[in-house]
Design an enzyme around this catalytic site. Structure first.
Site, PDB file in Angstrom:
ATOM      1  N   LYS A  36       0.847  -1.204   0.000  1.00  0.00           N
ATOM      2  CA  LYS A  36       0.000   0.000   0.000  1.00  0.00           C
ATOM      3  C   LYS A  36       0.883   1.255   0.000  1.00  0.00           C
ATOM      4  CE  LYS A  36      -0.373  -0.058   5.067  1.00  0.00           C
ATOM      5  NZ  LYS A  36      -1.217  -0.547   6.194  1.00  0.00           N
ATOM      6  N   ARG A 134     -11.085   0.409  14.441  1.00  0.00           N
ATOM      7  CA  ARG A 134     -10.820   1.241  13.273  1.00  0.00           C
ATOM      8  C   ARG A 134     -11.603   0.601  12.132  1.00  0.00           C
ATOM      9  NH1 ARG A 134      -4.672   1.898  11.134  1.00  0.00           N
ATOM     10  NH2 ARG A 134      -5.289  -0.005  10.065  1.00  0.00           N
ATOM     11  N   HIS A 166      -6.795  -6.960  12.362  1.00  0.00           N
ATOM     12  CA  HIS A 166      -5.550  -6.192  12.467  1.00  0.00           C
ATOM     13  C   HIS A 166      -5.308  -5.854  13.936  1.00  0.00           C
ATOM     14  CE1 HIS A 166      -2.300  -3.938  10.735  1.00  0.00           C
ATOM     15  NE2 HIS A 166      -2.818  -2.733  10.909  1.00  0.00           N
ATOM     16  N   ARG A 222       0.856 -10.685   7.122  1.00  0.00           N
ATOM     17  CA  ARG A 222       0.726  -9.501   6.257  1.00  0.00           C
ATOM     18  C   ARG A 222       1.760  -8.432   6.625  1.00  0.00           C
ATOM     19  NH1 ARG A 222      -4.447  -9.594   8.450  1.00  0.00           N
ATOM     20  NH2 ARG A 222      -3.924  -7.595   9.383  1.00  0.00           N
ATOM     21  N   TYR A 265      17.837  31.950   4.856  1.00  0.00           N
ATOM     22  CA  TYR A 265      16.795  32.895   5.270  1.00  0.00           C
ATOM     23  C   TYR A 265      16.783  33.126   6.784  1.00  0.00           C
ATOM     24  CZ  TYR A 265      14.585  32.179   0.671  1.00  0.00           C
ATOM     25  OH  TYR A 265      14.307  32.107  -0.661  1.00  0.00           O
ATOM     26  N   CYS A 312      15.233  25.432   2.938  1.00  0.00           N
ATOM     27  CA  CYS A 312      14.383  26.192   2.027  1.00  0.00           C
ATOM     28  C   CYS A 312      13.576  25.220   1.155  1.00  0.00           C
ATOM     29  CB  CYS A 312      15.228  27.111   1.156  1.00  0.00           C
ATOM     30  SG  CYS A 312      16.414  28.082   2.123  1.00  0.00           S
ATOM     31  N   MET A 313      12.786  25.777   0.256  1.00  0.00           N
ATOM     32  CA  MET A 313      11.931  24.934  -0.577  1.00  0.00           C
ATOM     33  C   MET A 313      12.726  23.921  -1.402  1.00  0.00           C
ATOM     34  SD  MET A 313       9.149  26.102  -3.422  1.00  0.00           S
ATOM     35  CE  MET A 313       8.019  26.844  -2.251  1.00  0.00           C
ATOM     36  N   ASP A 314      13.866  24.374  -1.933  1.00  0.00           N
ATOM     37  CA  ASP A 314      14.608  23.552  -2.893  1.00  0.00           C
ATOM     38  C   ASP A 314      16.027  23.222  -2.461  1.00  0.00           C
ATOM     39  OD1 ASP A 314      12.479  24.133  -4.892  1.00  0.00           O
ATOM     40  OD2 ASP A 314      13.303  26.152  -4.654  1.00  0.00           O
TER      41      ASP A 314
HETATM   42  C1  LIG Z   1      -0.652  -1.573   6.875  1.00  0.00           C
HETATM   43  C2  LIG Z   1      -1.271  -2.863   7.226  1.00  0.00           C
HETATM   44  C3  LIG Z   1      -0.483  -4.013   7.413  1.00  0.00           C
HETATM   45  C4  LIG Z   1       1.029  -3.965   7.455  1.00  0.00           C
HETATM   46  O1  LIG Z   1       1.445  -3.370   8.664  1.00  0.00           O
HETATM   47  P1  LIG Z   1       2.996  -3.222   9.030  1.00  0.00           P
HETATM   48  O2  LIG Z   1       3.018  -2.707  10.418  1.00  0.00           O
HETATM   49  O3  LIG Z   1       3.568  -2.243   8.062  1.00  0.00           O
HETATM   50  O4  LIG Z   1       3.590  -4.569   8.869  1.00  0.00           O
HETATM   51  C5  LIG Z   1      -1.111  -5.219   7.596  1.00  0.00           C
HETATM   52  N1  LIG Z   1      -2.460  -5.289   7.629  1.00  0.00           N
HETATM   53  C6  LIG Z   1      -3.251  -4.208   7.488  1.00  0.00           C
HETATM   54  C7  LIG Z   1      -4.724  -4.362   7.551  1.00  0.00           C
HETATM   55  C8  LIG Z   1      -2.693  -2.953   7.304  1.00  0.00           C
HETATM   56  O5  LIG Z   1      -3.470  -1.874   7.177  1.00  0.00           O
END
Ligand SMILES: *Cc1c(COP(=O)(O)O)cnc(C)c1O
Length: 376
Positions: A36, A134, A166, A222, A265, A312-314
């Site tokens: 992601k 969440r 999660h 994951r 600056y 600065c910006m750049d």
């Molecule tokens: C981002 C995410 C992960 C990965 O999490 P990490 O801490 O980067 O390993 C796994 N599952 C879900 C649902 C997430 O949103």
């Protein structure tokens, strides 16, 4: 061709190495590399390909657009998308063969409508909330969601693949909340089975849990951040992970500044003696956050040099010191890297900025060019 003025160099060999470490920790469970947010700023397509070649079996993304981008790049592996509004383009997801996570009855109905509309089965997974509060189905909505899912599975409108959840505090592996969520997760799986639904697989672990709680691997893990070589639990260890990104620039100008000369600056830094400074052509527009000003150092030719004056910006300035004879125009300036040569790391930036390296990895932007290499 000269190398870019600001560059995020991604070592796909490191991504492969990190994936192999995660596969080892996963044991019999499969690895879903989470790519992601454009692969946590490292390039989703390239990192996905490197992770798959190194043993990852599936990919995880938030949005449908992210999943479609991977498919368009020719990636055939299973891809799960888990964060969409109810009016998302589920038809596009189904056409691309994405597995769609549903966190509510409304989401499931929207996916089913799209499936009926285009005349193709949707593959869905249920995201259950086990205590993060969440994304994910609440305890109260779970029974009606299971009932609706059973109906749609029986009607062959959707194919049911997985149940997943999660963790809220995986970076504290022995916190009781982790076990509490595990217990709620196994209860949710049992509840689905009681409703006549048999998931093909179930999964719970992110990077931190993959590395520290092998008992939570279930059928698949994951990991995200660890794929890119950043340890999710810096206080516990780095597990041999290799940070994949080097954020770097090149010296644009070396010049003298007399004692009493104010630099950049606002003249926030005034040279206390005759000295030599160098101009680095990377600024806050490129992700060198202004909040780092006068507080960070960069690595050039084996040494650290302090930033002097405002970012600065750049561009920003570093002090090379009186009588500099070791830094020249064109030399590589490492903003952060994997730390093995003594350069700053993403973790060091995170500490300076009061954030986490997850956020730092996504900072390079603006004119930063992403390039790829492969170190074994
Ligand atoms: C981002 C995410 C992960 C990965 O999490 P990490 O801490 O980067 O390993 C796994 N599952 C879900 C649902 C997430 O949103």
């Amino acid at each position: 061709m000269s190398s870019p003025q600001v560059e995020a160099r991604v070592d796909l060999g490191a991504v492969a190495h990190n994936t192999r470490i995660l596969c080892d920790h996963a044991g019999d469970a499969a690895v879903m590399a989470v790519v992601k947010a454009d692969g946590y700023g490292h390039g989703a397509v390239e990192c996905a390909q490197a992770a798959l070649a190194a043993g990852a079996r599936e990919l995880g993304v938030t949005t449908i657009a992210e999943g479609v981008q991977l498919r368009n790049a020719g990636i055939a592996a299973p891809i799960l998308t888990w964060l969409n509004t109810t009016d998302a383009d589920f038809a596009a997801a189904i056409r691309a063969g994405l597995e769609i996570a549903v966190p509510s009855v409304a989401h499931l109905r929207a996916v089913a409508l799209a499936a009926q509309h285009i005349g193709r089965q949707a593959m869905v997974s249920v995201k259950v909330d086990t205590g993060l509060n969440r994304n994910g189905t609440s305890e109260t909505e779970y029974p009606p969601l299971l009932a609706e899912l059973s109906r749609l599975v029986a009607g062959e409108v959707v194919h049911f693949r997985a149940i997943f959840s999660h963790l809220a505090r995986a970076d504290e592996p022995h916190h009781p909340v982790v076990n509490y969520q595990r217990d709620r997760f196994t209860a949710a799986i049992a509840q689905a089975k009681d409703a006549g639904l048999q998931p093909e697989l179930v999964h719970l672990a992110n990077s931190a849990a993959t590395l520290t709680r092998p008992d939570l691997a279930f059928d698949l893990v994951r990991p995200g951040i660890a794929v890119y070589g950043l340890t999710p639990v810096p206080d516990i260890g780095d597990f041999g992970l290799r940070p994949a990104m080097t954020f770097r620039s090149r010296v644009a100008l070396v010049k003298d500044v007399p004692a009493g000369g104010g630099v950049s600056y606002g003249h926030e830094w005034i040279a206390p003696h005759d000295t030599v400074v160098a101009l680095v052509p990377a600024g806050y527009n490129d992700g060198v956050l202004r909040a780092l000003g006068n507080r960070f150092s960069v690595w050039v030719n084996g040494r650290r040099y302090l930033n002097r004056g405002r970012i600065c910006m750049d561009q920003f300035m570093i002090e090379l010191g009186p009588g500099n004879d070791s830094v020249s125009e064109g030399d590589e300036v490492v903003l952060f890297g994997n730390g093995t040569r003594g350069e700053p790391t993403a973790q060091e930036w995170a500490d300076l900025l009061g954030t986490i390296h997850y956020e730092v990895a996504g900072m390079p932007r603006g004119r930063t060019e992403r390039t790829f290499g492969y170190t074994r």
